[in-house]
Design an enzyme around this catalytic site. Structure first.
Site, PDB file in Angstrom:
ATOM      1  N   ASP A 407      44.799  39.764  34.473  1.00 42.52           N
ATOM      2  CA  ASP A 407      44.736  40.534  35.713  1.00 42.52           C
ATOM      3  C   ASP A 407      45.934  40.231  36.614  1.00 42.52           C
ATOM      4  OD1 ASP A 407      43.112  42.170  37.670  1.00 42.52           O
ATOM      5  OD2 ASP A 407      43.262  40.304  38.808  1.00 42.52           O
ATOM      6  N   GLU A 460      47.872  43.524  32.687  1.00 38.82           N
ATOM      7  CA  GLU A 460      47.751  44.540  33.725  1.00 38.82           C
ATOM      8  C   GLU A 460      48.955  44.327  34.640  1.00 38.82           C
ATOM      9  OE1 GLU A 460      45.574  46.014  37.691  1.00 38.82           O
ATOM     10  OE2 GLU A 460      45.766  43.926  37.166  1.00 38.82           O
TER      11      GLU A 460
END
Length: 738
Positions: A407, A460
Site C-alpha cells: 500500500d 500500489e
C-alpha cells in the site's frame, strides 16, 4: 579447625531494591541460581509470600527473606540442580518454576543478525514463542518473551500470569543488540500480555508486543501468546506455486473486505462461503484488504498496530490459516494488502516504543505522514528495516499467502509526498527521492522472491516512478506487478461522460496503450473507487437502469481484455447500486433483480473465457500481445483490438461505448478463416438487448484499415463482443479494397 559455612553470593542493597522493583537491567545476575563459595545461591522474587522452599530431586531447602520480597536459599554443591519453588501465601501453597534459572533464548547469532538487520525469520526469535525444556523434575513448558527496546532502562512482562504486576518477570538486557529477554515457565497459549518499559525519563509505559502473533479483540489492546497447531492440506498448491511464474499466467482478482463482504462471518465461515463464491465466479485470486491487527475498523485495516497478528475480529490465527488453506484447495490464490508506509500513533503500540522515536524516524519532517496523522518508519535503521522485511516473509511463509499488495508506495518514495516547501528535507544529493525507502523496498522484494518462489509482490504506486517492476539488479524496485492508476482514472473519467459526449474524450480511453508496457500492470477497480462519495460503478454510469448495467458489463469486458491483470472490488461483480461502506454487508438484495444477476452471470462467463483463452493473458507485458484494429472511431465511441498469445488462436475485441448499436460495421481482422463469437455482453442472458452475430463470423478477403481481411458485424449498444479465431493459421488472402 572447622570451615566456615558457605555464604550467599553477595549483592549490594541498591541492586536488590532495583531488582525487587523490577527496574534492573540484568535481573538474571541477581535472581536464579549462582555458584559461589562452594554452594549454589538461589534468589527468587516472591512478593507477599509467607514462606518459600527450594525443592530439588534430593532435598527441600528453606529460603529466607532478604528484602522487598526477595528470598534466598543455599543449595549444597557447585552444580546447579533442576529445582522448583514451593511458595506459601497464607493457607495457599503453589509450586512454580523459576524464570531466572534459564539461559537466554536469543542466541548470539540471532542477536548479531538483528543488529545487522538480516534476520529473515525474526518472528522465531522476538515476540512470544512457546518452548519446552527437559529436566530431572519433568519437562518444562513456557513462553520465551523477547523485545527490541535499546533505549529502555528496564523492561518487564505483565499479563494474566502475574496479575499484570511485572516485577516478577523483569527481563534481562542482551547488551548492544538492544534485545530484552526472559523465559516464563507455565505461560501458555492464550495468555494475554504486554511489555512494560522504563524509559530514560523514568516513566513506565505498557506496550503491545511489536511481534505479537495474536491480540485481544479490539478495542482491547493486549497481545496474546499464540501456538499454531494447524496442519496444512495445500501441499499440492504449494508445490505447484514454487515452480511457476504467476505474473505470466491468468490473474483476475476479487478484492474483499472481510468484515463487510457478509457481516458476522468468522475466518472459518468465510473459508466456506467466500471460497464457494469465488470459485463459482471464476476468479483466480482473492485480495484481502489488510488483515493485520488494527484498532479502528473504519481504517479498513490500513492503520496497523500489530504487524504479525491476523486480526482477532474473525478468529484465531489458525482460523486464518484455514481460510487460506480452503482457498488454495479450491485452486484460488490469496493476496494480502500490506502496509509498511506508515503506522498509527496509538500510545500503547509502536509509537515512541521505548520512550524514543524507535520505529519512526526521529526527524518530524521525515517521520510523520501529514495526510493520515501517522508516523513513518525509519527505513534507514537496520532493525526497523528488518522488522518489516521479515514481516513480509512471515505472511508469505507462515500463512502461505501468495502475494502482497504493498500500500501507498508513492508516499514512501518521495520525501515531499503531500508536503509543501519547507515541510520536507532533501536527501544527501539534494533530491526528493527517499533513498532509504527505495533500498528497503528493493530488499523486501528481493528477499520475498528469493525465499518464496512463485509469489507476487504488487505495488500500489500512483506516479510515473520509473522501474517499479524492473528487477533490483537493474536498479528497479523489484516488484512483479504495479497497479495502473492512470488506466483506472482515465477509464472512469471517460465513462462518467454521457455517451453523446464521449467522442470528445476518446483519447482518454485509448491513452493507456501509450504506456502499457512501461511496467507490468494490474488494472484495478478497487475499494477506493466506490467509497467516500464516489458512488458505485453502477452509480457512476450515466443513463437509466438498463444503460447503467450495460455500461458496467461493457467496462468489465474492456478491463478483462486489456493488456494487464485484473482486479475488481467486491459488489461490483453484480453492479451493486449503493456505495460501499465497511459498516454493513454488500447489498446482496440487488440480486433479487434479474438484471443484476445478469451482470453477475456476465462476469462469471467472462472469467471462464479469460482463463480458457491464453491470448488474453499470455503476452500481457509485451507489445506482441496487443494490436489496435480500430483506435480512432471516436465518432462511434468504438474500440477494436486483437490480443495474441503463443501458438494459440488470437482474440479480437470490439467495445462500443455508444448508446446505440452499429449495424454493418466493418471489422478489420488480423487473419482469415472463421471466428467464434465467444462472448457478447449484450446477450439477453445477461439482460442485454440481444444484438449479436449468430455466434460466428467469417473473414472476407476485403482490405480495411490496412488489414487484408475484414467482415461486417453487428455491434451492440453499450456492449462488447469477443471473437476467437478457430485456427492459429493465417491463410494468404486475395484482398478486395473497400
Amino acid at each position: 579447625m572447622t570451615a566456615a559455612p558457605p555464604s550467599p553470593v553477595p549483592v549490594d542493597p541498591g541492586t536488590l531494591h532495583a531488582v525487587a522493583a523490577g527496574a534492573y537491567y540484568d535481573p538474571h545476575a541477581v535472581l536464579g541460581p549462582h555458584v559461589g563459595d562452594g554452594a549454589v545461591t538461589v534468589r527468587t522474587l516472591r512478593p507477599l509470600a509467607d514462606r518459600v522452599v527450594v525443592v530439588t530431586a534430593d532435598a527441600r531447602v528453606e529460603a529466607r527473606h532478604e528484602v522487598d520480597g526477595i528470598w534466598c536459599a543455599l543449595l549444597p554443591g557447585t552444580a546447579v540442580p533442576d529445582y522448583r519453588l514451593e511458595v506459601v501465601y497464607g493457607e495457599w501453597t503453589t509450586t512454580a518454576d523459576d524464570p531466572y534459572r534459564f539461559l537466554p533464548t536469543v542466541q548470539e547469532l540471532d542477536r548479531y543478525l538483528v543488529r545487522e538487520g538480516r534476520h529473515e525469520q525474526l518472528w522465531q526469535v522476538l515476540g512470544a514463542n512457546i518452548r519446552t525444556y527437559p529436566g530431572q523434575l519433568g519437562e518444562v513448558r513456557g513462553t520465551s518473551f523477547a523485545v527490541w527496546a535499546p533505549n529502555a532502562r528496564a523492561v518487564r512482562v505483565v499479563g494474566d500470569f502475574n496479575h499484570w504486576q511485572g516485577a516478577t518477570h523483569a527481563m534481562r538486557s542482551l547488551g548492544e543488540s538492544g534485545i530484552w529477554e526472559i523465559f516464563a515457565p507455565g505461560v501458555d497459549a492464550g495468555a494475554r500480555y504486554k511489555f512494560e518499559i522504563l524509559a530514560a525519563d523514568g516513566s513506565w509505559r505498557q506496550k503491545a508486543d511489536p511481534l505479537a502473533k495474536g491480540t485481544e479483540v479490539p478495542p482491547a489492546t493486549a497481545s496474546v501468546v499464540v501456538e499454531s497447531r494447524y496442519e496444512w492440506s495445500d501441499d499440492a498448491w504449494m508445490a505447484d506455486r514454487s515452480t511457476r511464474d504467476p505474473h505470466a499466467g491468468p490473474v483476475s482478482v476479487y478484492e474483499v473486505h472481510l468484515g463487510s463482504w457478509r457481516q458476522g462471518l468468522s475466518y472459518r465461515d468465510l473459508a466456506h462461503q467466500l471460497t464457494e463464491y469465488v470459485l463459482e465466479m471464476g476468479f483466480t485470486h482473492v485480495e484481502l484488504m489488510p488483515v493485520a491487527e488494527h484498532p479502528f475498523g473504519g481504517s479498513w485495516g490500513y492503520q496497523v498496530t500489530s504487524y504479525y497478528a491476523p486480526t482477532s475480529r474473525f478468529g484465531h490465527p489458525d482460523d486464518f490459516r484455514y481460510l487460506v488453506d480452503c482457498l488454495h484447495r479450491a485452486g484460488i490464490g490469496v493476496i494480502v494488502d500490506w502496509v509498511p508506509a506508515h503506522f498509527p500513533k496509538d500510545e500503547w503500540a509502536l509509537a515512541q516504543f521505548d520512550g524514543t522515536a524507535l520505529y519512526e524516524h526521529p526527524d518530524p519532517l521525515l517521520g510523520e505522514q501529514p495526510d493520515w496523522g501517522t508516523y513513518v518508519f525509519n527505513f534507514g535503521r537496520a532493525e526497523v528495516r528488518n522488522f518489516l522485511v521479515a514481516n513480509a516473509t512471515y505472511w508469505l511463509e507462515e500463512f502461505h499467502v501468495d502475494g502482497l499488495r504493498v500500500d501507498a508506495v508513492a508516499s514512501m518514495l518521495y520525501l515531499d509526498y503531500s508536503r509543501q516547501a519547507g515541510q520536507w528535507r532533501p536527501n544527501q544529493y539534494g533530491g526528493r527521492e527517499n533513498l532509504e525507502a527505495i533500498s528497503f523496498l528493493q530488499e523486501t522484494n528481493a528477499t520475498a522472491y528469493r525465499r518464496t518462489p512463485g509469489i507476487m509482490m504488487i505495488a500500489e504506486e500512483s506516479t510515473a516512478w520509473p522501474g517499479v517492476t524492473a528487477p533490483t539488479s537493474a536498479q528497479g524496485l523489484g516488484f512483479g506487478l504495479k497497479w495502473n492508476m492512470g488506466w483506472m482514472n482515465d477509464t472512469l473519467r471517460y465513462l462518467r461522460e454521457e455517451p453523446i459526449n464521449r467522442r470528445y474524450h476518446h483519447h482518454e480511453i485509448t491513452f493507456s496503450m501509450v504506456y502499457a508496457y512501461s511496467e507490468h500492470f494490474v488494472l484495478p477497480i478497487s475499494h477506493d473507487e466506490v467509497v467516500h462519495g464516489k458512488g458505485s460503478l453502477y452509480g457512476r454510469m450515466p443513463g437509466d437502469h438498463w444503460q447503467k448495467l450495460a455500461g458496467v458489463r461493457a467496462l468489465q469486458v474492456y478491463q478483462w481484455t486489456h493488456p494487464g491483470k485484473q482486479l475488481l472490488f467486491m459488489g461490483q461483480e453484480f453492479a451493486q447500486q449503493g456505495e460501499w461502506a465497511e459498516s454493513r454487508s454488500l447489498d446482496w438484495y440487488d440480486l433479487e433483480d434479474p438484471a443484476h444477476r445478469g451482470v453477475q452471470q456476465s462476469l462469471r462467463d467472462l472469467n471462464a473465457l479469460y482463463r480458457a483463452t491464453p491470448a488474453l493473458w499470455q503476452l500481457d507485458h509485451t507489445p506482441d500481445g496487443f494490436e489496435w484494429l480500430a483506435s480512432d472511431e471516436a465518432g462511434l465511441n468504438l474500440l477494436a483490438y486483437v490480443r495474441r498469445g503463443v501458438d494459440t488462436p488470437p482474440a479480437v475485441v470490439v467495445v462500443n461505448f455508444a448508446g446505440v448499436p452499429h449495424e454493418g460495421w466493418r471489422l478489420p481482422l488480423p487473419q482469415g478463416g472463421a471466428w467464434r463469437e465467444a462472448f457478447n455482453s449484450d446477450s439477453e442472458v445477461y439482460g442485454g438487448s440481444g444484438v449479436g452475430n449468430l455466434g460466428r463470423i467469417e473473414a472476407e478477403p476485403v482490405e480495411h484499415y490496412g488489414r487484408a481481411w475484414s467482415t461486417t458485424i453487428r455491434v451492440p449498444p453499450l456492449g462488447a463482443v469477443v471473437f476467437v479465431a478457430e485456427s492459429t493459421t493465417e491463410p494468404s488472402p486475395r484482398a478486395e479494397t473497400v
